[in-house]
Design a protein around this motif. Structure first.
Motif, PDB file in Angstrom:
ATOM      1  N   VAL A 269      12.067 -22.448 -49.684  1.00 44.72           N
ATOM      2  CA  VAL A 269      10.851 -21.767 -49.715  1.00 44.72           C
ATOM      3  C   VAL A 269       9.726 -22.473 -50.121  1.00 44.72           C
ATOM      4  CG1 VAL A 269       9.415 -19.652 -50.910  1.00 44.72           C
ATOM      5  CG2 VAL A 269      11.878 -19.367 -50.091  1.00 44.72           C
ATOM      6  N   ALA A 270       8.705 -22.828 -49.458  1.00 40.18           N
ATOM      7  CA  ALA A 270       7.535 -23.763 -49.629  1.00 40.18           C
ATOM      8  C   ALA A 270       6.089 -23.065 -49.627  1.00 40.18           C
ATOM      9  CB  ALA A 270       7.697 -24.965 -48.701  1.00 40.18           C
ATOM     10  N   LEU A 271       5.345 -23.008 -50.456  1.00 35.77           N
ATOM     11  CA  LEU A 271       4.206 -22.180 -50.719  1.00 35.77           C
ATOM     12  C   LEU A 271       2.920 -22.919 -51.031  1.00 35.77           C
ATOM     13  CD1 LEU A 271       5.622 -19.105 -52.296  1.00 35.77           C
ATOM     14  CD2 LEU A 271       5.305 -19.400 -49.822  1.00 35.77           C
ATOM     15  N   SER A 272       2.986 -24.373 -51.261  1.00 41.03           N
ATOM     16  CA  SER A 272       2.146 -25.166 -52.055  1.00 41.03           C
ATOM     17  C   SER A 272       0.700 -25.107 -51.137  1.00 41.03           C
ATOM     18  CB  SER A 272       2.575 -26.519 -52.427  1.00 41.03           C
ATOM     19  OG  SER A 272       1.717 -27.318 -52.286  1.00 41.03           O
ATOM     20  N   PHE A 273      -0.405 -25.068 -51.804  1.00 47.80           N
ATOM     21  CA  PHE A 273      -1.718 -25.223 -51.011  1.00 47.80           C
ATOM     22  C   PHE A 273      -1.910 -26.674 -51.287  1.00 47.80           C
ATOM     23  CE2 PHE A 273      -2.946 -20.934 -51.855  1.00 47.80           C
ATOM     24  CZ  PHE A 273      -2.968 -20.402 -50.505  1.00 47.80           C
ATOM     25  N   SER A 274      -1.460 -27.481 -52.294  1.00 50.23           N
ATOM     26  CA  SER A 274      -2.180 -28.702 -52.750  1.00 50.23           C
ATOM     27  C   SER A 274      -1.740 -29.851 -51.396  1.00 50.23           C
ATOM     28  CB  SER A 274      -1.470 -29.201 -53.783  1.00 50.23           C
ATOM     29  OG  SER A 274      -0.207 -29.326 -53.826  1.00 50.23           O
ATOM     30  N   GLU A 275      -0.733 -29.420 -50.567  1.00 52.37           N
ATOM     31  CA  GLU A 275      -0.146 -30.531 -49.930  1.00 52.37           C
ATOM     32  C   GLU A 275      -0.751 -30.280 -48.458  1.00 52.37           C
ATOM     33  OE1 GLU A 275       2.416 -33.044 -49.960  1.00 52.37           O
ATOM     34  OE2 GLU A 275       3.501 -32.590 -51.540  1.00 52.37           O
ATOM     35  N   LEU A 276      -1.886 -29.764 -48.316  1.00 50.52           N
ATOM     36  CA  LEU A 276      -2.734 -29.717 -47.181  1.00 50.52           C
ATOM     37  C   LEU A 276      -2.762 -30.958 -46.224  1.00 50.52           C
ATOM     38  CD1 LEU A 276      -4.204 -27.749 -45.165  1.00 50.52           C
ATOM     39  CD2 LEU A 276      -6.187 -29.053 -46.345  1.00 50.52           C
ATOM     40  N   ARG A 277      -1.855 -30.786 -45.053  1.00 53.71           N
ATOM     41  CA  ARG A 277      -1.729 -31.584 -44.109  1.00 53.71           C
ATOM     42  C   ARG A 277      -3.184 -31.967 -43.629  1.00 53.71           C
ATOM     43  NH1 ARG A 277       2.674 -33.548 -40.350  1.00 53.71           N
ATOM     44  NH2 ARG A 277       1.376 -34.669 -38.695  1.00 53.71           N
ATOM     45  N   LYS A 278      -3.515 -33.320 -43.557  1.00 55.08           N
ATOM     46  CA  LYS A 278      -4.992 -33.518 -43.238  1.00 55.08           C
ATOM     47  C   LYS A 278      -5.110 -33.189 -41.564  1.00 55.08           C
ATOM     48  CE  LYS A 278      -6.565 -36.412 -46.170  1.00 55.08           C
ATOM     49  NZ  LYS A 278      -6.103 -35.577 -47.302  1.00 55.08           N
ATOM     50  N   PHE A 279      -6.184 -32.491 -41.703  1.00 55.69           N
ATOM     51  CA  PHE A 279      -6.688 -31.906 -40.143  1.00 55.69           C
ATOM     52  C   PHE A 279      -6.735 -32.954 -38.995  1.00 55.69           C
ATOM     53  CE2 PHE A 279      -9.202 -28.664 -42.499  1.00 55.69           C
ATOM     54  CZ  PHE A 279      -8.481 -27.521 -41.929  1.00 55.69           C
ATOM     55  N   ASP A 280      -6.920 -34.333 -39.595  1.00 57.51           N
ATOM     56  CA  ASP A 280      -7.145 -35.025 -38.553  1.00 57.51           C
ATOM     57  C   ASP A 280      -5.951 -35.742 -37.890  1.00 57.51           C
ATOM     58  OD1 ASP A 280      -6.470 -36.274 -40.875  1.00 57.51           O
ATOM     59  OD2 ASP A 280      -7.944 -37.994 -41.039  1.00 57.51           O
ATOM     60  N   SER A 281      -4.999 -35.579 -38.651  1.00 52.09           N
ATOM     61  CA  SER A 281      -3.489 -35.934 -37.743  1.00 52.09           C
ATOM     62  C   SER A 281      -2.928 -34.804 -36.873  1.00 52.09           C
ATOM     63  CB  SER A 281      -2.577 -36.442 -38.947  1.00 52.09           C
ATOM     64  OG  SER A 281      -2.495 -35.290 -39.819  1.00 52.09           O
ATOM     65  N   LEU A 282      -3.576 -33.602 -36.884  1.00 52.46           N
ATOM     66  CA  LEU A 282      -3.099 -32.609 -36.026  1.00 52.46           C
ATOM     67  C   LEU A 282      -3.023 -33.187 -34.664  1.00 52.46           C
ATOM     68  CD1 LEU A 282      -4.775 -29.590 -37.455  1.00 52.46           C
ATOM     69  CD2 LEU A 282      -2.745 -30.474 -37.866  1.00 52.46           C
ATOM     70  N   PRO A 283      -1.978 -32.671 -33.964  1.00 50.58           N
ATOM     71  CA  PRO A 283      -1.937 -33.270 -32.270  1.00 50.58           C
ATOM     72  C   PRO A 283      -2.827 -32.241 -31.551  1.00 50.58           C
ATOM     73  CG  PRO A 283       0.190 -32.135 -32.952  1.00 50.58           C
ATOM     74  CD  PRO A 283      -0.738 -32.079 -34.342  1.00 50.58           C
ATOM     75  N   GLN A 284      -3.142 -33.165 -30.248  1.00 53.44           N
ATOM     76  CA  GLN A 284      -3.999 -32.320 -29.558  1.00 53.44           C
ATOM     77  C   GLN A 284      -3.134 -31.501 -28.684  1.00 53.44           C
ATOM     78  OE1 GLN A 284      -5.194 -34.078 -25.701  1.00 53.44           O
ATOM     79  NE2 GLN A 284      -5.077 -36.026 -26.774  1.00 53.44           N
ATOM     80  N   ARG A 285      -3.926 -30.288 -28.409  1.00 52.40           N
ATOM     81  CA  ARG A 285      -3.126 -29.513 -27.304  1.00 52.40           C
ATOM     82  C   ARG A 285      -3.468 -29.561 -25.974  1.00 52.40           C
ATOM     83  NH1 ARG A 285      -6.148 -25.949 -30.210  1.00 52.40           N
ATOM     84  NH2 ARG A 285      -6.985 -27.804 -30.946  1.00 52.40           N
ATOM     85  N   LYS A 286      -2.723 -29.509 -25.149  1.00 53.57           N
ATOM     86  CA  LYS A 286      -3.047 -29.996 -23.347  1.00 53.57           C
ATOM     87  C   LYS A 286      -3.142 -28.718 -22.654  1.00 53.57           C
ATOM     88  CE  LYS A 286      -1.707 -34.640 -23.625  1.00 53.57           C
ATOM     89  NZ  LYS A 286      -0.396 -34.855 -24.435  1.00 53.57           N
ATOM     90  N   ASN A 287      -3.639 -28.759 -21.505  1.00 53.14           N
ATOM     91  CA  ASN A 287      -3.654 -27.935 -20.614  1.00 53.14           C
ATOM     92  C   ASN A 287      -4.129 -26.483 -20.704  1.00 53.14           C
ATOM     93  OD1 ASN A 287      -2.033 -29.817 -19.175  1.00 53.14           O
ATOM     94  ND2 ASN A 287      -0.185 -28.951 -20.153  1.00 53.14           N
ATOM     95  N   LYS A 288      -5.196 -26.370 -21.812  1.00 53.69           N
ATOM     96  CA  LYS A 288      -5.824 -25.342 -22.008  1.00 53.69           C
ATOM     97  C   LYS A 288      -7.456 -25.304 -21.531  1.00 53.69           C
ATOM     98  CE  LYS A 288      -4.318 -22.430 -24.888  1.00 53.69           C
ATOM     99  NZ  LYS A 288      -4.448 -21.528 -25.652  1.00 53.69           N
ATOM    100  N   PHE A 289      -7.720 -24.464 -20.750  1.00 54.52           N
ATOM    101  CA  PHE A 289      -9.073 -24.590 -20.312  1.00 54.52           C
ATOM    102  C   PHE A 289     -10.103 -24.081 -21.559  1.00 54.52           C
ATOM    103  CE2 PHE A 289      -6.786 -23.631 -16.678  1.00 54.52           C
ATOM    104  CZ  PHE A 289      -6.991 -25.008 -16.185  1.00 54.52           C
TER     105      PHE A 289
END
Ligand code: 5AD
Ligand code: SF4
Length: 432
Positions: free
Chosen positions: A110-130
């Protein structure tokens, strides 16, 4: 926002070698992303998870995860509702799902922490969507009295302009035509002196063809933003502006920080600046203390404003919110009756608005085949309305194309039309 989070997690998992199973019995990992906004959504999620638990009973190697707002809200308590769960990950921990999967051990995580917000900039891009969502902020600190979001998504965190632009550019390079900038309240966006209107200007400079955004809180809708909507060609003529109630007494109890006159003034300002604006909204009926006269005020506002469409909800008490402390004094039968009356009125208005578009031209981004009629294409116009186009004699794929469509008929929810032969954006389509 949940759809966006699911897409991002899909991207993270595919980088780790996972792919989507075609049916649950073929899956080694089953994830349910959840919403907490209304009780009904939560009841359904528990039902669905218990139903999915059987795949784990059949094969103990299968992992069952619940993520998102409801996981954040219930935490450990979720394990009592759904004993088969392996993972309960909150709204920010969900991005670390692959790390938690690698952890050995028998006990559920069970993991609910807010402090460990993964940096937005490392989010992978999504392909094949218009058409792709791009989050510009997460969380909310408006604390509307009925709303659970500030508690389950934490305070507002804005993403950097440069990161948003980078994501939009990546999406454009992979064939995306339209971005929908999302945040619980995009109007309060700020990054180093850059506000939401400035951000729209920056996104307009990329190669993306269309820009949409949601949701706007009326208290933060500035004239500067209205001007930007009117000046920037790529920004679509659609504004989602939740009204919630037409009664000033109820709006105050909801802690919305505007009254019905403020709202009407805003509507006038936007409609004066943005030609043929499509205006959509959210409405709640049966909030604590809502008397018949308050409900009538909501009906009057809806009648006067004539929204293009509306999401309409029965008030649902959410534990932990301010309104949970108010007596839920509107009987369920009355809430249902009010909802029905409101839906009927809105349906009539929407039909009238849509019929007014017959004979006009909509610029439609084709995103697939119609569900009702597989021989027809469907897409979204700039005003966020679904448009259905019967397939021509020529079987050219229109998927991902932006085409001009002449509207020939309409109902409350959908427009129907044909391609304007001389106005196709792509030369290949002129033969149709
Ligand atoms: N009950 C009913 N509707 C709600 N919404 C948010 N919280 C509640 C609630 N407790 C609606 C609001 C909001 C939309 C996303 O959901 O109208 O704008
Ligand atoms: Fe909830 Fe109000 Fe925030 Fe919207 S602005 S997410 S309704 S608290």
């Amino acid at each position: 926002m949940n759809v966006y989070d699911s897409e991002v997690l899909k991207g993270i998992l595919s980088q780790k070698g996972y792919s989507i199973a075609s049916k649950p019995e073929e899956a080694s990992l089953i994830i349910v992303n959840t919403c907490s906004v209304r009780e009904h959504a939560e009841t359904r999620a528990i039902g669905r998870l218990n139903e999915l638990s059987r795949y784990k009973l059949e094969n103990p190697d299968v992992k069952l995860a619940v993520i998102g707002c409801m996981a954040q809200r219930l935490g450990e308590r979720f394990l009592k509702e759904v004993p088969a769960l392996d993972l309960v990950l909150g709204t920010e921990e969900l991005f670390k799902l692959p790390d938690y999967l690698e952890k050995k051990g028998k006990n559920p995580t069970v993991a609910l922490s807010f402090s460990e917000l993964r940096k937005f900039d490392s989010l992978p891009q999504r392909k094949n969507k218009f058409s792709s969502f791009v989050a510009i902020s997460r969380g909310c600190e408006n604390f509307c009295s009925y709303c659970i979001v500030p508690y389950v998504r934490g305070p507002e965190k804005n993403r950097k302009v440069s990161e948003i632009i980078r994501e939009v550019q990546c999406l454009t390079e992979s064939g995306c035509k339209e971005v929908i900038l999302i945040g619980q309240n995009v109007n309060s966006y700020k990054d180093n002196g850059c506000d939401f209107a400035d951000l729209l200007k920056e996104v307009s400079k990329t190669n993306i063809q269309r820009i949409r955004f949601m949701t706007s809180h009326p208290k933060d809708l500035s004239q500067k933003l209205i001007n930007a909507m009117s000046d920037l060609e790529k920004v679509c003529e659609h504004l989602h502006l939740p009204l919630q109630s037409g009664s000033d007494k109820i709006l105050e109890k909801m802690n919305r920080k505007y009254n019905s006159s403020d709202y009407l003034r805003l509507v006038d300002s936007v409609r004066n600046k943005v030609e043929d604006l499509s205006l959509t909204t959210d409405l709640i009926v049966g909030f604590p203390g809502e008397k018949e006269e308050d409900f009538q005020k909501t009906l009057q506002m809806v009648q006067r404003i004539e929204f293009d469409s509306a999401f309409m909800f029965k008030y649902s008490p959410r534990e932990g919110t301010q309104a949970f402390l108010f007596e839920d004094d509107v009987p369920n039968g009355v809430k249902l009756e009010r909802l029905q009356t409101l839906i009927e009125l809105q349906k009539k208005n929407a039909q009238k608005k849509n019929k007014n578009l017959i004979g006009k031209t909509e610029e439609v981004l084709i995103d697939g085949k119609s569900k009702r009629d597989k021989a027809s294409w469907k897409g979204k116009g700039r005003r966020n309305k679904t448009v259905i186009i019967p397939k021509g004699e020529n079987d050219i794929s229109l998927l991902g194309e932006i085409i001009k469509v002449k509207i020939t008929s309409a109902d409350s929810f959908t427009l129907f039309g044909g391609i304007e032969k001389d106005k196709c954006s792509d030369k290949n389509l002129i033969n149709m």
